[in-house]
Design an enzyme around this catalytic site. Structure first.
Site, mmCIF file in Angstrom:
data_model
loop_
_atom_site.group_PDB
_atom_site.id
_atom_site.type_symbol
_atom_site.label_atom_id
_atom_site.label_comp_id
_atom_site.label_asym_id
_atom_site.label_seq_id
_atom_site.Cartn_x
_atom_site.Cartn_y
_atom_site.Cartn_z
ATOM 1 N N GLU A 82 9.675 1.511 10.699
ATOM 2 C CA GLU A 82 10.664 2.576 10.507
ATOM 3 C C GLU A 82 9.881 3.878 10.573
ATOM 4 O OE1 GLU A 82 12.804 1.724 6.899
ATOM 5 O OE2 GLU A 82 13.747 -0.019 7.773
ATOM 6 N N CYS A 137 13.395 10.947 6.586
ATOM 7 C CA CYS A 137 13.325 10.655 8.025
ATOM 8 C C CYS A 137 14.660 10.908 8.701
ATOM 9 C CB CYS A 137 12.904 9.212 8.230
ATOM 10 S SG CYS A 137 13.972 8.065 7.326
ATOM 11 N N GLU A 152 8.780 16.388 15.127
ATOM 12 C CA GLU A 152 9.267 16.274 13.753
ATOM 13 C C GLU A 152 8.483 17.228 12.845
ATOM 14 O OE1 GLU A 152 8.180 12.729 11.488
ATOM 15 O OE2 GLU A 152 10.252 12.570 10.804
ATOM 16 N N LYS A 206 0.872 -1.180 0.000
ATOM 17 C CA LYS A 206 0.000 0.000 0.000
ATOM 18 C C LYS A 206 0.902 1.221 0.000
ATOM 19 C CE LYS A 206 -1.989 2.952 1.959
ATOM 20 N NZ LYS A 206 -1.776 4.360 1.579
HETATM 21 P P1 NAD Z 1 2.088 8.483 7.351
HETATM 22 O O1 NAD Z 1 2.298 7.709 8.586
HETATM 23 O O2 NAD Z 1 1.060 9.536 7.322
HETATM 24 O O3 NAD Z 1 1.700 7.506 6.143
HETATM 25 C C1 NAD Z 1 2.527 6.415 5.776
HETATM 26 C C2 NAD Z 1 1.675 5.368 5.106
HETATM 27 O O4 NAD Z 1 0.749 4.852 6.070
HETATM 28 C C3 NAD Z 1 0.843 5.879 3.939
HETATM 29 O O5 NAD Z 1 0.785 4.881 2.948
HETATM 30 C C4 NAD Z 1 -0.528 6.086 4.587
HETATM 31 O O6 NAD Z 1 -1.598 6.013 3.670
HETATM 32 C C5 NAD Z 1 -0.569 4.926 5.558
HETATM 33 N N1 NAD Z 1 -1.467 5.111 6.708
HETATM 34 C C6 NAD Z 1 -1.796 6.273 7.330
HETATM 35 N N2 NAD Z 1 -2.640 6.021 8.363
HETATM 36 C C7 NAD Z 1 -2.835 4.674 8.394
HETATM 37 C C8 NAD Z 1 -3.610 3.812 9.213
HETATM 38 N N3 NAD Z 1 -4.357 4.278 10.211
HETATM 39 N N4 NAD Z 1 -3.573 2.491 8.963
HETATM 40 C C9 NAD Z 1 -2.825 1.994 7.949
HETATM 41 N N5 NAD Z 1 -2.091 2.765 7.123
HETATM 42 C C10 NAD Z 1 -2.077 4.096 7.345
HETATM 43 O O7 NAD Z 1 3.515 9.059 6.945
HETATM 44 P P2 NAD Z 1 3.875 10.012 5.720
HETATM 45 O O8 NAD Z 1 3.378 11.382 6.016
HETATM 46 O O9 NAD Z 1 3.454 9.342 4.452
HETATM 47 O O10 NAD Z 1 5.471 9.984 5.759
HETATM 48 C C11 NAD Z 1 6.240 10.828 6.560
HETATM 49 C C12 NAD Z 1 6.677 10.118 7.819
HETATM 50 O O11 NAD Z 1 7.395 8.938 7.483
HETATM 51 C C13 NAD Z 1 7.618 10.941 8.666
HETATM 52 O O12 NAD Z 1 7.274 10.815 10.015
HETATM 53 C C14 NAD Z 1 8.972 10.290 8.412
HETATM 54 O O13 NAD Z 1 9.927 10.476 9.432
HETATM 55 C C15 NAD Z 1 8.584 8.865 8.266
HETATM 56 N N6 NAD Z 1 9.612 8.101 7.566
HETATM 57 C C16 NAD Z 1 10.406 7.240 8.273
HETATM 58 C C17 NAD Z 1 11.421 6.540 7.628
HETATM 59 C C18 NAD Z 1 12.334 5.605 8.376
HETATM 60 O O14 NAD Z 1 13.021 4.837 7.723
HETATM 61 N N7 NAD Z 1 12.388 5.639 9.687
HETATM 62 C C19 NAD Z 1 11.621 6.716 6.259
HETATM 63 C C20 NAD Z 1 10.794 7.604 5.585
HETATM 64 C C21 NAD Z 1 9.791 8.292 6.242
#
Ligand code: NAD
Length: 492
Positions: free
Chosen positions: A259, A293, A395, A183
């Site tokens: 992550e 991230c 963040e 997804k």
């Molecule tokens: P997000 O958590 O909003 O969304 C990530 C994914 O989860 C998307 O596909 C979203 O549709 C899905 N999602 C959202 N709510 C959900 C739920 N309730 N149930 C299931 N799936 C759900 O994150 P984002 O805004 O897309 O990305 C930014 C974040 O990702 C930042 O916090 C960043 O630090 C983190 N990030 C971490 C790493 C790492 O390796 N640690 C790498 C990249 C990004």
């Protein structure tokens, strides 16, 4: 494409059991560069997610389940070949979805997709197996551990490095013999859709790779992560979302690999090569629009070089201009969406309200062309706030960092560690002993010394505290994506 589409938006569909499928509902994906609608995307409803999970389950019981390590490694190499053959299409898709500079998509995002498949083909094929000969007063036995697939793995990823992060999970999952339902973020549907085409062209059996598009809550993300047919969930995204997914995973006692977010510290010591520290901090704070991230949002600088560092970093940040993503010279990029821009601008306002001094930035750039409809914000350097402020604790995920001085190493490490997160830290110093003390003393999953974002795919990657659960990379990925069976054979 590159942010300048013409005509009707293309419909991007899900991919289930080897075929592209569209359900009833669709949503639109806008360009971060201009705000124009680029794609219509088929949103998976609950029954499509059911179909995807069922297809994955069936694939495990088909030829894929009997292929063996070497056969799977060959499939992974074919996927890498196909990714390289579709290189230009993937670059176009990645640039359209994110607005990132074409030079970055060409040198980082898309090459890493193929590299992930090549790396895990090798890592899985050469992973050591454990064996012990047990001697007891009554006999002898041989123990050895067998790796088996976990089963159906749900893969949920964010929008910032879409292809890189997706393939980072798909490659080891397939290398270990699992079938996956992925997804991607609703903000970045294009490269994931192309990945489905790549899978089909590379001969990945039907049902092994399935793709569902949609949002999180009450949409494909939630339907997938609470699906009883899913055996394990690997997720990259916000810590808050991770907590929600963990609650969903509790029901089936499913394994999770997370992550999550970061509030990463950079430490600049007075003995550092200041040119390298400034250049490295420009990269670590502003690469990908600060939407990595691993980006550095808190920089602590030893007092004797604080003023010089602050002046030079602010000058470099102010000089980061925005070209069109398709221009080879462009390095900078917009934020992913108007919504994310509202959030980041809210953080800039909050910083001012908390009493920050804005050394540069703090607003939005203007272009006098179609980019004024995009999601651009100015690279921003702040100073003057204490460690307890929200600006220094939460963040932001934008092109922004806060600078604060420190006096000695102990204070620097304490400031860096004063966080709910623990993903990455970056240290700039010429003192070798200090470099190693930083590795030991900093609470972060990765500590970079005199560099940033240099990755070896064989090494453990992940975060402490609210930054994640588990490690991926090398054999650490194999440990998550496989179950071990210990076989104990009597030798007497
Ligand atoms: P997000 O958590 O909003 O969304 C990530 C994914 O989860 C998307 O596909 C979203 O549709 C899905 N999602 C959202 N709510 C959900 C739920 N309730 N149930 C299931 N799936 C759900 O994150 P984002 O805004 O897309 O990305 C930014 C974040 O990702 C930042 O916090 C960043 O630090 C983190 N990030 C971490 C790493 C790492 O390796 N640690 C790498 C990249 C990004």
């Amino acid at each position: 494409m590159a942010g300048r589409p013409v005509g009707e938006p293309e419909l991007l569909r899900g991919f289930i059991d080897g075929g592209f499928v569209a359900g009833g509902k669709t949503f639109t994906k806008a360009s971060p560069v201009t705000g124009e609608i680029l794609f219509e995307v088929a949103e998976a409803d609950e029954s499509m997610v059911d179909d995807a999970v069922a297809a994955a389950r069936a694939a495990l019981n088909g030829p894929w389940g009997r292929l063996g390590e070497a056969g799977r490694a060959a499939v992974l190499r074919r996927v890498a070949d196909e990714l390289e053959r579709r290189f230009d299409d993937l670059v176009t898709a990645e640039v359209a979805d994110t607005g990132k500079a074409i030079s970055q998509a060409r040198t980082l995002d898309v090459p890493r997709g193929a590299a992930n498949f090549r790396a895990f083909a090798e890592i899985a094929a050469s992973a050591p197996t454990e064996s012990f000969t047990t001697v007891t007063p009554t006999g002898r036995a041989l123990n050895y551990a067998l790796r088996k697939p976990v089963g159906v793995v749900a893969i949920v990823v964010p929008w910032n490095l879409p292809l890189l992060l997706l393939t980072w999970k798909v490659a080891p999952a397939l290398a270990c013999g699992n079938a996956v339902v992925v997804k991607p973020s609703e903000e970045t549907p294009a490269s994931a859709t192309l990945l489905a085409e790549v899978m089909a062209a590379a001969g990945v059996p039907d049902g092994v790779f399935n793709l569902v598009h949609g949002f999180g809550p009450d949409s494909a993300g939630e339907f997938l992560t609470r699906h009883p047919g899913v055996d394990a969930i690997t997720f990259t995204g916000e810590s808050r979302t991770g907590a929600t997914i963990m609650r969903a995973a509790a029901d089936g006692v499913k394994a999770v690999s997370f992550e999550l977010g970061g509030k990463n510290a950079g430490l600049v010591f007075a003995d550092a090569d200041l040119d390298a520290a400034v250049a490295g901090s420009v990269r670590s704070s502003f690469t990908n629009g600060g939407q990595v991230c691993l980006c550095t949002e808190r920089i602590y600088v030893q007092r004797p070089v604080f003023d010089e560092f602050a002046e030079r970093l602010a000058e470099r940040a102010a000089g980061l201009t925005f070209g069109w993503p398709s221009d080879e010279a462009t390095v900078n990029m917009p934020l992913i969406s108007a919504e994310h821009r509202r959030k980041v601008l809210g953080c800039y306002d909050l910083a001012r309200a908390e009493g920050a001094t804005v050394l540069t930035g703090g607003g939005v750039p203007t272009f006098g062309d179609a980019r004024d409809g995009g999601a651009y914000v100015q690279p921003t350097v702040l100073t003057g706030l204490g460690p307890a402020t929200r600006t220094n604790r939460e963040e932001i995920f934008g092109p922004v960092c806060h600078l604060a001085p420190f006096d000695d190493e102990q204070e620097a490490f304490a400031l860096a560690n004063d966080s709910d997160y623990g993903l990455a830290a970056t240290v700039w110093t010429r003192d070798v002993g200090r470099a190693h003390r930083a590795g030991a003393g900093l609470a972060a999953g990765i500590v970079w010394v005199n560099t940033w974002f240099l990755r070896d795919l064989r090494t453990p990657f992940g975060g402490m505290r609210a930054s994640g659960i588990g490690r991926e990379g090398g054999t650490h990925s194999l440990d998550f994506y496989s179950e071990l069976t210990n076989v104990c054979v009597d030798l007497t």
